[in-house]
Structures are given as structure tokens and as C-alpha cells.
Design an enzyme around this catalytic site. Sequence first.
Site, short mmCIF file in Angstrom:
data_model
loop_
_atom_site.label_atom_id
_atom_site.label_comp_id
_atom_site.label_asym_id
_atom_site.label_seq_id
_atom_site.Cartn_x
_atom_site.Cartn_y
_atom_site.Cartn_z
CG HIS A 62 -22.95 18.94 9.07
ND1 HIS A 62 -22.79 17.60 9.36
CD2 HIS A 62 -22.74 19.60 10.23
CE1 HIS A 62 -22.49 17.46 10.64
NE2 HIS A 62 -22.45 18.66 11.20
CG HIS A 67 -26.77 22.43 11.02
ND1 HIS A 67 -27.23 22.14 12.29
CD2 HIS A 67 -25.43 22.68 11.15
CE1 HIS A 67 -26.23 22.19 13.15
NE2 HIS A 67 -25.13 22.52 12.50
CG HIS A 69 -21.68 26.58 12.76
ND1 HIS A 69 -22.91 26.90 12.23
CD2 HIS A 69 -21.78 25.30 13.18
CE1 HIS A 69 -23.72 25.87 12.34
NE2 HIS A 69 -23.07 24.87 12.91
CG ASP A 70 -21.20 22.93 10.67
OD1 ASP A 70 -20.01 22.68 10.95
OD2 ASP A 70 -22.16 22.54 11.36
CG ASP A 79 -22.88 23.07 16.30
OD1 ASP A 79 -23.56 22.99 15.26
OD2 ASP A 79 -21.80 22.50 16.44
#
Length: 817
Positions: free
Chosen positions: A529, A533, A569-570, A702
Amino acid sequence: MGCAPSAVNVSRKPASKVVAPEEPQTKGEGDQSEGGREPSDLQLISKEADYSMFYGKMKFRSNSMTILLVFGKEDAQCEAFRKAADKGNYQTTLTKTPESAIESFAENQQDLVIIDCRHSKHFDAVKLCKTLKERHPRGHSRFLALTNKCDKDEPSVLPLLNAGFSRRLVENTNITSCYNELLSIDHSELEYRSHQQVQTSAAMYHALNHVSESIEITDSKFRTEFVNRLWEKQTGYSSKEAIGTEFQDKLQVDNCNEEQTLVYHAKKNQIWEGQQSIRRKNGDIIRCKCRIIPMMSNSNTASRYILVRQTVDGYSQWDRLKDIDSKTHVSYAGMMYQRRKDSITRFHTMTIETPLSRVINMLYEAQTSSGTGNIVHSALEKVLDILQSTELFSPHIHQVKEEDPLTSDYVDGLCDRTAINSQTNRQIYGQKNSISSSSSKLQVGVASKQSLSMYKPSAEVQSLLQGNATWSFDIIQLESLTNKNVLVPLGIKIFERFGAMELLGIDEHVMASWLKLISDNYHSGNPYHNATHAADVLQATAYFLDKMRPKKLLDAQEEIAALIAAVIHDVDHPARSSSFLVNTKNDLAILYNDIAVLENHHAAKGFQLTHKSDNSNILKNLDREVYESLRHNVIDMVLATEMAKHFEHLQKFIHLCAANIKPVSEDDLEKKSGGSSSAMESGLDSPENRRQILRMVIKCADVSNPARDTHLADRWARRIAEEYFQQTEDEHRKNLPVMMPHFDRNTCSIPHSQYKFMEVFLLSMFEHWDGFLDIPEVYEQLQKNYKYWKDVEIQEKQEKQSAVATETSPATPAVLS
């Protein structure tokens, strides 16, 4: 002979055993002469004697009793038990240390364990017994304590019983006495005999759960004792609701006379066959072929009833899964048409078993049978739209806004109705230039002159970025060329391709500053992560958005919202799961009430960073309404990446496609290129359906790395495994619940974990995503990687077996005779 090992298998000559009448008694093979020795403690030369036993009318073999002797010192008592076991043909293992005893018991689960409690200087027998019992709390083994003779008062056996011993044996070196003791234990009601019967019963129940008829077993008073899985599907009730109750009344149709009930026929204590109508849990009436089989007791009365049912019609509304009869086509275009036809057809046949999906499927059938153009059909269509909305429990306010503004304010405020009115939302997103003021247009004009000097990647990076719109794009190579600073160059290229700077009213400097700020807040030390990514998900998101159907359905601002969601998103991911944060009482878990902790944090952190400075605020020039709508979509997509909601989102997407996409004919295929674009899909354009499509875009992006080229998928798989390994080790260090115990770096099989992840989450999702987008290169690569991981697992197993064989072949451990 040398020193004997601490654990030794002792196999003896077979003795005569009583077998079932139809099984002839056979002479044992491999008899040895007195004094003969076996070549290895890992191999048994003599054949073990078997008991042939019957459980009901089912025959099974029960091997002779196995014994584990735990003696710190070989003495006369130890030798007596060994010779007694030899006489009774019991397979015996001798261990001298607690460690070897634990290892042997873990591997073999012996039926009888005899522990020498006479000499405490060798080991703590009570502690050893407790350890063995704790390792296998549900085991069938019995533990015997061997104690000294007592000249004085007999000591209490309570401490031994509390430790887990079944009984106590007083030392006696007479071989016949030891043999009689073993015989008594072997022929008594040992737990391991019952254990084998239970295993036999489990096999029969397993078979009943896989037959093509529904099975129900009741007692003599018609109280349900067992139902199989098909019975649950057939009736709509669960086994928990049925077992222990007189369930026939609930299935009975109203106004039926006594002769029409199964109870009436069952009481005749004869096998009966006929047809019966039963009422399902949802109220539907179905017709079944029934068969009642009484189990008669010795008193010539029925002790059990077996009820077998099969639906009369071949197609049933509770079991919609069926095989697609695919035709074989010679041409590539024909094969593509058939593959896409099957994918779209599966939208209408696949269901994920939930109460809501059952209701929706039933309404689809009712709508189909009602015909078109009538009031019922139109009403059912509205009902289906409501049921597939995400806000099932939120009131819809239309005219109330003008007639009662106070009520509207209460509803909007208390129900957290942050979404913009869908019609207004569509109008805002319908015009590309509606969000830019005149000043922002001037700013864009100035920025275009500065963009050339803003960021100049190397020629090699620029060459690699030319392929950013292809599925084979190598993000790992870009990571290497940019020293892990992948998000800025790739992000600028993709946002520029989608016209983001113009639509947001910003220049390239602001976009690059924002991308750099977000990238810096990804943890570069995370194996998986990290910013790479995020860049990989951004590239996949852009790839999906470029396809024909999203281009037709989504407007430019929805595309930009998806790209922003992919970037953040992360962000600030701690390389630990939400469950880990909850278990450690992390501040984020407390802040978000243990609900979607990471996803909520990523969305909040992304916007927090965006508003940190005007120099990096890509949203600073948006009107309030546009900003709120874009923010709502970004948050919705980031929250959709929570895997806990995976099947919910997939189910809604499948129903969405089933309701709005119809398969094309071969004539349509010849008239128009691309099977997906010629499908009828007018209903997909609603705001809620577009929002669901956006969720699937980021969800698939994802988890798309298993569908990348194999060398990339392999790298990503080992990165995520490493991150899980680190979490497991951290949980062990902190004495926390281990959320993924299989991810132990010493025992985990990465290939096995990968193809199982594909089976559970990816194969079905990408099959339907392919049916929607027409991306065969993605789905076919996923299937190739699935086979690749299976092949790698087989290869690893073979290598391990070869290594074990190589290690064990030179040495031949000594074996006691």
C-alpha cells in the site's frame, strides 16, 4: 546399534482378529523372525490388522488401536508394555522426551497415550498431559497415568483426573497383566471407536447435502431432526428454523383436507409416493413429488420418517443458477459474440443468496410474466428501481421542498442527505465548461505556457509513459526509473489526457503539487500500500473509463472524480488492516467508531491534504454545488473499496445489468461493431446507476493487479503477502487476535493464497466486468494467472517433497525390535 532416537515406531506381527462374516480372515504379510529389525522408524513393514465393522448398513474398517508410550527411561515396565502391544498387534510409538511426545502426538493422534508418572526427574507428566490435551481439546485419545505401587495409603486420583488423565495404572511388569489391560481398553467403549462412527455419519450427511432432492428427517412425532441444503432452498427456511420443531404445519397449504397432508400418509407406516403442494416462507405455493419412508423399530412402529421432495417443474425460482448452452463458432468475431452473449446472459441468471436478491429475482419473474405495456409491469419496474437504490431507508422529498421547507430541512439535516438533487447533479455534470469562471479560464491560458518547464521526466520515462493507456503498462518499471516517484509523472499524463486541468480551472503546477503532496503521504516503506499501488489503480481506472460504455454513460466531471478517488483511495495507509486498528484501539478506530476505519481515513485525509494549501488545491476554483457533488462521488468511490461490502456492490451491479442490458443478436453484431455497444441500455443513465458503475470502476481497479501481465502479478502478489506477513508477526508480538493466521511467512503458500483470492473475489467479478466493458484482454489474463499460480503451487510441492526425500535418505534411524 547405537543410541536409539527419542521417538521410535514399533510395528508388530499381526494377530488374529474377528472380522465380519463376508470378509475372509487373511494371513498377515511381512512377518519377521524373532530378533529381526525394521530398516526405518518411519516405515512399517508388517501389515496392520483391521476390524471390519458395521454402522447401520454401512461397513467401514477400524484400524487396530495405536499407542504412544512416554517413558523417560527404558526399564522393565516399558519393555512389558512393548511386548504386550506386540502380542496384541498394536502399533506402538516410544518417546523419551516431552518434545518428541508432542511432535509424535501432533502427527499421529494415537488412540492411547501412556505416560510414566513415576519419575519426576525426567519430565513433568501432569504438565505434559495438559499440553497434549490443550493442543487437541476435541481429540478422541485417552491418557493413562502409570504410577508407583503404594505401600501406604492410596493417594487420590483427583489431581491426575484434573490434569486430563482418563485413569491410573499401577506399575506391573508382568507382560500378561499389561496385555490384559490393553485388551480391556481396546474392547471397551473407547472414544476413538465412536469417533470413527461420527466420521462415517459425517460422510453420509455430506452425501445428503449434495443430492438432487430435498431431504427431511423427523422423529416419530414429526419433529424435524435434519434437513439438507436443497430443502432450505426449496422451502426458504433455514435449518435453524426447522430443526427441533413440528414443521409440517408451516409448509401445509391452507384449506387442504387431512388426506392431503404428509402426516396422514406417514402414520400408515408404509412407503408412500405422491404429489403435494407446500407453502414456501415467502408465501409461494409450489408443487412437489413426495416420498415418505418410515424407519421401523423392533416394536414394528416408526421411529423416524424420511421425507423426500422434488419439484415437479424443471425450472425453479429459488435456484436460478444454470449452465449456458454455448454454441461453437469458427470465426473470431463469432467466438467474441458468443462469449459476450454468455456474459450478458449471466447477468440474468447469477444471484448471490441474500434476502434482497431473492425479492428482486421474484419481482423480475413477476414482471416478465405480466407482459409489457400494462400498469402491473410499470409498477414493478418502479419497485425494482427503489429496491436497487442505496438509500432504501431515506425518504424521498420532492414537492415537500416547496410546500414545507422546514420538514425538508429536518430531513436533509438529520438524514445527512449530502447528495445533490439528481436532476441538478446531471445538469451540472452535463456541461464541461459550466464549472470554470472567466478568471479560471485565463489562469489556464497562462499555465499552458509554463507547463513545459514545470516537470521534465527523462526520455526513458517519457517513452514508457506513451503506453499509459494500455493494459500491459509496466508500473514496476516506472517505479524503478523514477525512484518510486511514480504518481506525479503518470498522474499528470493521465489527468492531462482526460482534460482535468481545464475542467478544474487549474494549471499544471497546481496538479503536480497536489500529486506530489498525496504521493508524499503514502508510506514508501509499505511493501504494497504505497504510491506505486495508487498509481497502478489510477492507470487501471483510466483504462476502464476509456472504454465505450463508460464514455457514453459518464460525463467528464464523473471521470475526474473517479481519477481523484483512485489517487487518494489508500493515502496514509499504515500497512495494517482496519481490524488491526480496531484491536489495538488505534485513534482512527476510535474516531470512526470501528466502521470502515481505513476507507473513511483515506477519504478524509485526501480532502484534508487537498485543502492544505492553495498551491496544491485542485478543487479551489469549483462552485459550491459542483464541489459538493464531486466530493460526494469521490467519497462514495473510496468507501466502495472496503472489501466488507464487496459482494453487496457486486450483487447490485449484476442486478443493474440484468435490468438494463439485453443480449444482442447475431444480426445486430453484423450491423454494428462491438457487441457491448449495441445492447439496449437506456436505464443505465440514471444517477444511481452511474454511481454504481463508478463504484465498480474503482473496485475493479483496486484489485486488478492479479489480472496484469504475469510477471507484474507475481511481484504484486509477493508484496501484499509480505505486508500480511508483517501484520501477523506484529499481532503475535502484541498478543492480539491474529486476523489472517494463514499468512505466516514460515508456512504460507503464496500461490495457494493467490488463486484462492481469485476464486472467491475476482473471477466472477471480472467475468461480469468484462461482460459490461468488453475487456477480454483483462479477463483472459486473469484466467492465465489463475492457472499460473496453480502450476507454481504444484511445482513448489514437488520441490519440497524432493528436498525431504533428499534429507531423509542418507540416515536410517534405529528401530527398536
